[in-house]
Design an enzyme around this catalytic site. Structure first.
Site, PDB file in Angstrom:
ATOM      1  N   SER A   1       0.832  -1.214   0.000  1.00 23.44           N
ATOM      2  CA  SER A   1       0.000   0.000   0.000  1.00 23.44           C
ATOM      3  C   SER A   1       0.865   1.262   0.000  1.00 23.44           C
ATOM      4  CB  SER A   1      -0.874  -0.009   1.258  1.00 23.44           C
ATOM      5  OG  SER A   1      -1.419   1.274   1.500  1.00 23.44           O
TER       6      SER A   1
ATOM      7  N   TYR B   1      -2.285   5.499  -4.295  1.00 23.07           N
ATOM      8  CA  TYR B   1      -3.346   6.471  -4.045  1.00 23.07           C
ATOM      9  C   TYR B   1      -2.951   7.745  -4.770  1.00 23.07           C
ATOM     10  CZ  TYR B   1      -5.793   3.993  -0.250  1.00 23.07           C
ATOM     11  OH  TYR B   1      -6.529   3.113   0.491  1.00 23.07           O
TER      12      TYR B   1
ATOM     13  N   THR C   1      -5.944   2.603  -6.802  1.00 22.57           N
ATOM     14  CA  THR C   1      -7.179   2.533  -6.015  1.00 22.57           C
ATOM     15  C   THR C   1      -8.075   3.721  -6.333  1.00 22.57           C
ATOM     16  OG1 THR C   1      -6.128   1.244  -4.295  1.00 22.57           O
ATOM     17  CG2 THR C   1      -8.105   2.446  -3.661  1.00 22.57           C
TER      18      THR C   1
ATOM     19  N   LYS D   1      -8.560  -0.692  -9.010  1.00 22.66           N
ATOM     20  CA  LYS D   1      -9.175  -1.320  -7.824  1.00 22.66           C
ATOM     21  C   LYS D   1     -10.290  -0.449  -7.255  1.00 22.66           C
ATOM     22  CE  LYS D   1      -7.838  -2.956  -3.206  1.00 22.66           C
ATOM     23  NZ  LYS D   1      -8.388  -1.989  -2.258  1.00 22.66           N
TER      24      LYS D   1
ATOM     25  N   HIS E   1     -13.557  -1.902  -0.947  1.00 22.34           N
ATOM     26  CA  HIS E   1     -12.532  -1.545   0.038  1.00 22.34           C
ATOM     27  C   HIS E   1     -12.768  -2.287   1.368  1.00 22.34           C
ATOM     28  CE1 HIS E   1      -9.289   1.608  -0.013  1.00 22.34           C
ATOM     29  NE2 HIS E   1      -9.219   1.246   1.250  1.00 22.34           N
TER      30      HIS E   1
HETATM   31  C1  FMN Z   1      -6.686  -2.579   7.606  1.00 27.74           C
HETATM   32  C2  FMN Z   1      -6.952  -2.354   6.149  1.00 27.74           C
HETATM   33  C3  FMN Z   1      -6.248  -1.381   5.463  1.00 27.74           C
HETATM   34  C4  FMN Z   1      -6.471  -1.175   4.103  1.00 27.74           C
HETATM   35  N1  FMN Z   1      -5.716  -0.269   3.428  1.00 27.74           N
HETATM   36  C5  FMN Z   1      -5.835  -0.172   2.083  1.00 27.74           C
HETATM   37  C6  FMN Z   1      -4.951   0.637   1.349  1.00 27.74           C
HETATM   38  O1  FMN Z   1      -4.046   1.261   1.884  1.00 27.74           O
HETATM   39  N2  FMN Z   1      -5.140   0.708   0.006  1.00 27.74           N
HETATM   40  C7  FMN Z   1      -6.140   0.015  -0.654  1.00 27.74           C
HETATM   41  O2  FMN Z   1      -6.264   0.112  -1.852  1.00 27.74           O
HETATM   42  N3  FMN Z   1      -6.969  -0.779   0.041  1.00 27.74           N
HETATM   43  C8  FMN Z   1      -6.842  -0.907   1.386  1.00 27.74           C
HETATM   44  N4  FMN Z   1      -7.655  -1.747   2.072  1.00 27.74           N
HETATM   45  C9  FMN Z   1      -8.654  -2.555   1.345  1.00 27.74           C
HETATM   46  C10 FMN Z   1      -8.047  -3.887   0.890  1.00 27.74           C
HETATM   47  O3  FMN Z   1      -7.101  -3.694  -0.127  1.00 27.74           O
HETATM   48  C11 FMN Z   1      -9.104  -4.855   0.388  1.00 27.74           C
HETATM   49  O4  FMN Z   1      -9.879  -4.211  -0.575  1.00 27.74           O
HETATM   50  C12 FMN Z   1      -9.997  -5.402   1.492  1.00 27.74           C
HETATM   51  O5  FMN Z   1      -9.278  -5.613   2.672  1.00 27.74           O
HETATM   52  C13 FMN Z   1     -10.623  -6.720   1.047  1.00 27.74           C
HETATM   53  O6  FMN Z   1     -11.511  -7.180   2.019  1.00 27.74           O
HETATM   54  P1  FMN Z   1     -11.127  -8.287   3.120  1.00 27.74           P
HETATM   55  O7  FMN Z   1     -10.310  -7.602   4.153  1.00 27.74           O
HETATM   56  O8  FMN Z   1     -12.468  -8.713   3.603  1.00 27.74           O
HETATM   57  O9  FMN Z   1     -10.348  -9.389   2.435  1.00 27.74           O
HETATM   58  C14 FMN Z   1      -7.458  -1.951   3.432  1.00 27.74           C
HETATM   59  C15 FMN Z   1      -8.173  -2.921   4.139  1.00 27.74           C
HETATM   60  C16 FMN Z   1      -7.919  -3.128   5.485  1.00 27.74           C
HETATM   61  C17 FMN Z   1      -8.692  -4.207   6.198  1.00 27.74           C
END
Ligand code: FMN
Length: 378
Positions: free
Chosen positions: A107, A130, A156, A252, A276
């Site tokens: 990320s 981002y 994203t 994404k 997300h």
């Molecule tokens: C703690 C956390 C931080 C996240 N940070 C980002 C991020 O920095 N960039 C991003 O594109 N998605 C982020 N996401 C979304 C994840 O990439 C992903 O879409 C999501 O976790 C998928 O769902 P799941 O946790 O149920 O597998 C984050 C998700 C979580 C749980």
């Protein structure tokens, strides 16, 4: 705890080992968390067809995502602050993914930097971007990902404004944690975590600090980040990012078929059907419930991936049946990381692999790439 057999077991252990503010940061969705819950619950509504007396020897979970070979079509999703679930978390997760043979996505909002992760891996990883207002910084991030030989850029699209997560506000989320009385008491109960963090110098957003203008220290960082997401990001921006990057591009955060059709026109290599992890638009549909409609709409114009709510190998197979070429896990690997560091990430991947393998056989298939709509009861 007895033997760890499920992602839920890893979650229980992570809850005991990770400071509350970071465990809650992972285990939360926006507002009422209805979309966060729906992501998981809607997988339960999908049923397989059980088949018998078919040859189930020589099974394979191998596949490809954006043309890259994967041991199974399950990548690690980009997650912010991963180095706060466990010291050096991004580096450890990237190593676990590399050894397992699945993609790791770093990320923008990571604790370990692009360069940190590149220094401990041999194979290319993916970088999630981002788009911030400071375009020079964005260009620099793209160039740094190129220099680190990242093999895909994951752009994203669904976080140009932040969905509110109540727990983060109540916990006063920050990296590193502020030394309030509540935090000191909580940290005293998490000695393993404290020891790890004390032993690393990576405790803040290292992709940003020292790279972005006006962010020299941590105190200026939180206001900088919340102000920085560019609310004017548009489809036109995808073109210059694609051009500057020049490599494989994944978009994404698509949840609507009209957007999926727009994405297919950009020339990007894949889309991720994603909300997300239920952290943005509360009340949005679960990812799995819109996957088929989107996959059918884009056909073979663009590769379709999905994430959100995957907690088992069965969930991965259901997503593949409904049109995903690949999937991502966020929380499952974060719980593994928080529970047991690198071994925990490997454990999460092993759990999912075993569940996929046996489920594949019970569905009467040998190749994961053969899973399609006719493996589901409808
Ligand atoms: C703690 C956390 C931080 C996240 N940070 C980002 C991020 O920095 N960039 C991003 O594109 N998605 C982020 N996401 C979304 C994840 O990439 C992903 O879409 C999501 O976790 C998928 O769902 P799941 O946790 O149920 O597998 C984050 C998700 C979580 C749980």
């Amino acid at each position: 705890m007895s033997e760890i057999l499920t992602i839920a077991d890893l979650k229980d252990l992570a809850r005991r080992r990770v400071p509350k503010m970071f465990f809650d940061y992972a285990d939360s969705g926006a507002w009422t968390e209805s979309t966060y819950r729906a992501n998981e619950e809607d997988f339960g509504k999908i049923k397989f067809r059980q088949r018998v007396l078919v040859d189930m020897s020589n099974r394979s979970l191998e596949s490809t995502m954006i043309g890259q070979n994967v041991a199974m079509p399950v990548a690690l999703a980009p997650t912010g602050l991963t180095g706060m679930q466990h010291a050096d978390g991004e580096m450890l997760a990237a190593q676990a993914a590399e050894e397992f043979g699945v993609p790791f996505t770093l990320s923008t909002m990571s604790i370990c930097s692009i360069e940190d992760v590149a220094s401990v891996t041999k194979k290319p990883f993916w970088f999630q971007l981002y788009v911030l207002r400071d375009k020079d910084f964005v260009l620099d991030l793209i160039d740094r990902a190129k220099a680190a030989k990242c093999s895909a850029l994951v752009l994203t699209l669904d976080l140009q404004i932040l969905g509110q997560r109540h727990k983060d506000i109540r916990n006063g989320l920050s990296a590193p944690p502020k030394m309030t009385l509540a935090n000191i008491i909580d940290l005293a109960l998490k000695p393993r975590w404290c020891l790890g963090i004390a032993g690393t110098s990576r405790r803040t957003f290292r992709n940003i600090v020292g790279h972005a203008k006006g962010v020299g220290d941590v105190s200026s960082l939180s206001s900088w980040t919340t102000e920085q997401f560019d609310p004017q990001l548009s489809w036109k921006d995808v073109a210059w990012i694609k051009e500057r990057w020049g490599g494989k591009l994944i978009l994404k955060g698509i949840l609507d078929k009209e957007d999926a059709l727009m994405a297919a026109q950009t020339g990007a290599d894949a889309i991720v059907v994603s909300n997300h992890g239920g952290r943005q638009l509360d009340g949005a549909a679960s990812s799995i419930s819109v996957l088929e409609e989107i996959a059918d709409a884009v056909g073979d114009r663009i590769e379709v991936h999905m994430d959100g709510g995957i907690r088992s190998g069965q969930d991965v197979l259901k997503a593949l049946c409904l049109g995903a070429k690949g999937t991502y896990i966020g929380r499952p690997f974060l719980y593994g990381l928080g529970a047991m560091g690198k071994d925990g990430v490997t454990k999460a991947l092993e759990i999912i692999r075993k569940e996929m393998d046996i489920t594949l056989a019970l569905c009467g298939k040998r190749l994961v790439t053969d899973m399609g709509k006719d493996q589901l009861r409808r």
